[in-house]
Design a protein around this motif. Structure first.
Motif, mmCIF file in Angstrom:
data_model
loop_
_atom_site.group_PDB
_atom_site.id
_atom_site.type_symbol
_atom_site.label_atom_id
_atom_site.label_comp_id
_atom_site.label_asym_id
_atom_site.label_seq_id
_atom_site.Cartn_x
_atom_site.Cartn_y
_atom_site.Cartn_z
ATOM 1 N N PRO A 18 0.810 -1.222 0.000
ATOM 2 C CA PRO A 18 0.000 0.000 0.000
ATOM 3 C C PRO A 18 0.845 1.275 0.000
ATOM 4 O O PRO A 18 0.472 2.276 -0.585
ATOM 5 N N PHE A 19 2.002 1.243 0.668
ATOM 6 C CA PHE A 19 2.868 2.420 0.694
ATOM 7 C C PHE A 19 3.397 2.717 -0.696
ATOM 8 O O PHE A 19 3.379 3.864 -1.146
ATOM 9 N N LEU A 20 3.869 1.702 -1.397
ATOM 10 C CA LEU A 20 4.369 1.871 -2.756
ATOM 11 C C LEU A 20 3.259 2.394 -3.667
ATOM 12 O O LEU A 20 3.461 3.308 -4.463
ATOM 13 N N HIS A 21 2.068 1.832 -3.505
ATOM 14 C CA HIS A 21 0.922 2.248 -4.307
ATOM 15 C C HIS A 21 0.598 3.727 -4.051
ATOM 16 O O HIS A 21 0.365 4.497 -4.992
ATOM 17 N N SER A 22 0.610 4.135 -2.797
ATOM 18 C CA SER A 22 0.282 5.532 -2.478
ATOM 19 C C SER A 22 1.346 6.485 -3.018
ATOM 20 O O SER A 22 1.016 7.583 -3.475
ATOM 21 N N MET A 23 2.623 6.089 -2.992
ATOM 22 C CA MET A 23 3.677 6.945 -3.539
ATOM 23 C C MET A 23 3.528 7.104 -5.045
ATOM 24 O O MET A 23 3.726 8.194 -5.588
ATOM 25 N N GLN A 24 3.172 6.030 -5.739
ATOM 26 C CA GLN A 24 3.000 6.124 -7.184
ATOM 27 C C GLN A 24 1.814 7.013 -7.539
ATOM 28 O O GLN A 24 1.883 7.796 -8.486
ATOM 29 N N ILE A 25 0.746 6.920 -6.764
ATOM 30 C CA ILE A 25 -0.408 7.794 -7.002
ATOM 31 C C ILE A 25 -0.028 9.247 -6.723
ATOM 32 O O ILE A 25 -0.398 10.154 -7.473
ATOM 33 N N LEU A 26 0.725 9.480 -5.663
ATOM 34 C CA LEU A 26 1.166 10.833 -5.338
ATOM 35 C C LEU A 26 1.942 11.448 -6.497
ATOM 36 O O LEU A 26 1.656 12.570 -6.924
ATOM 37 N N TRP A 27 2.936 10.726 -7.040
ATOM 38 C CA TRP A 27 3.755 11.272 -8.126
ATOM 39 C C TRP A 27 2.972 11.378 -9.427
ATOM 40 O O TRP A 27 3.224 12.274 -10.236
ATOM 41 N N PHE A 28 2.002 10.510 -9.639
ATOM 42 C CA PHE A 28 1.095 10.626 -10.777
ATOM 43 C C PHE A 28 0.319 11.940 -10.682
ATOM 44 O O PHE A 28 0.187 12.690 -11.655
#
Length: 142
Positions: A18-28
């Motif tokens: 979930p942390f990796l997923h949230s970081m990718q959404i943030l940078w998107f």
């Protein structure tokens, strides 16, 4: 199948953590913020149609997103991570990047030189990835 199709983020391992997923959404979202800003800036200043081309906007927003990420890592995270080493050297900040005045047109910062090969060694990349994996948290804390 439908849930994963709607959450596709361009990384096959993006849903493992979930942390990796949230970081990718943030940078998107940061990328889209820069893209919207660039379109508005180009329209407000009556730039030509070549500055409103989808490919141009995407790549320029990509450059700004990468620059934002690099600023956060180099100027904010790395000094905290290296604090004990910096204190041993009687420093509080990382030394300035060597100025290269001939390349000051890139994002308003001197020092970038497009003729330098930015690739890293495979061994370094592998060890950096392993180190990065140890820093990923098992979840997102509130």
């Amino acid at each position: 199948m439908f849930i994963f199709a709607t959450l596709a983020i361009g990384n096959p391992r993006g849903h493992e953590n979930p942390f990796l997923h949230s970081m990718q959404i943030l940078w998107f979202r940061v990328h889209n913020m820069w893209a919207r800003y660039l379109v508005k800036y180009a329209r407000d200043n009556k730039f030509g149609e070549e500055f409103l081309d989808d490919e141009f906007i995407f790549n320029r927003a990509r450059h700004f997103t990468i620059a934002t990420y690099q600023h956060i890592v180099y100027d904010e995270w790395l000094p905290i991570f290296l604090r004990s080493k910096l204190l041993r050297l009687n420093r509080t900040t990382i030394p300035e990047y060597e100025k290269n005045p001939g390349y000051s047109l890139y994002f308003g910062r001197a020092g970038y030189n497009p003729s330098i090969n930015p690739q890293i060694a495979h061994a370094f990349q592998t060890s950096a990835m392993r180190f990065g994996h140890t820093m990923v948290t098992p979840g997102i804390w509130r």
